[in-house]
Design an enzyme around this catalytic site. Sequence first.
Site, PDB file in Angstrom:
ATOM      1  N   HIS A   8       0.826  -1.212   0.000  1.00 54.78           N
ATOM      2  CA  HIS A   8       0.000   0.000   0.000  1.00 54.78           C
ATOM      3  C   HIS A   8       0.854   1.252   0.000  1.00 54.78           C
ATOM      4  O   HIS A   8       2.044   1.205   0.311  1.00 54.78           O
ATOM      5  CB  HIS A   8      -0.970   0.025   1.192  1.00 54.78           C
ATOM      6  N   HIS A  81       3.865   7.482   3.251  1.00 53.72           N
ATOM      7  CA  HIS A  81       4.830   6.380   3.198  1.00 53.72           C
ATOM      8  C   HIS A  81       4.433   5.389   2.107  1.00 53.72           C
ATOM      9  O   HIS A  81       3.322   5.444   1.584  1.00 53.72           O
ATOM     10  CB  HIS A  81       4.936   5.666   4.549  1.00 53.72           C
ATOM     11  N   GLU A 132       7.699   1.724   4.961  1.00 51.46           N
ATOM     12  CA  GLU A 132       7.174   0.731   5.897  1.00 51.46           C
ATOM     13  C   GLU A 132       7.468  -0.653   5.319  1.00 51.46           C
ATOM     14  O   GLU A 132       7.267  -0.880   4.127  1.00 51.46           O
ATOM     15  CB  GLU A 132       5.656   0.925   6.055  1.00 51.46           C
TER      16      GLU A 132
END
Length: 147
Positions: A8, A81, A132
């Site tokens: 994502h 992110h 991440e």
Amino acid sequence: MKLGRLNHVGVATPDVEAAARVYADLYGATDATEPKDFPHLGVRVVFVTVPNMQIELIEPLGADSAIRKFLDKNPKGGQHHMCFEVPDIIAARDAMRARGATVLGTGEPYIGAHGVPVIFVHPKDTGGVLIELMQDPALYQGAGGHP
Ligand code: CO
């Protein structure tokens, strides 16, 4: 350790429901979850699913939310992110450290909004992009057990 699939992109916003409407109305991305609060993470989240990944819309929750600081600098929101899957989050964390990158916080993986352990790598090590890393959900054995 190498990156797996993009899971994502995280987008900070002052209002996840309004942001989700933009993706639906402007882009036809109507596959969105209901807003969900994660008080321990300081975020309210809506996931918008597109064919090859999700957009993680993130609104600050509580005074100490890291997202609030981001919105102080970017009041209308913005890209926050990118999250990539890795087969083993502990091995990924150790590889990041061995390669000289800074893992945020204590470095202990914690359960993120997707229900699997995550770490974050400091943007100073990655050209200004907060990264991440997420335990590949397909390989996650559940709480207490990394793969
Ligand atoms: Co994320």
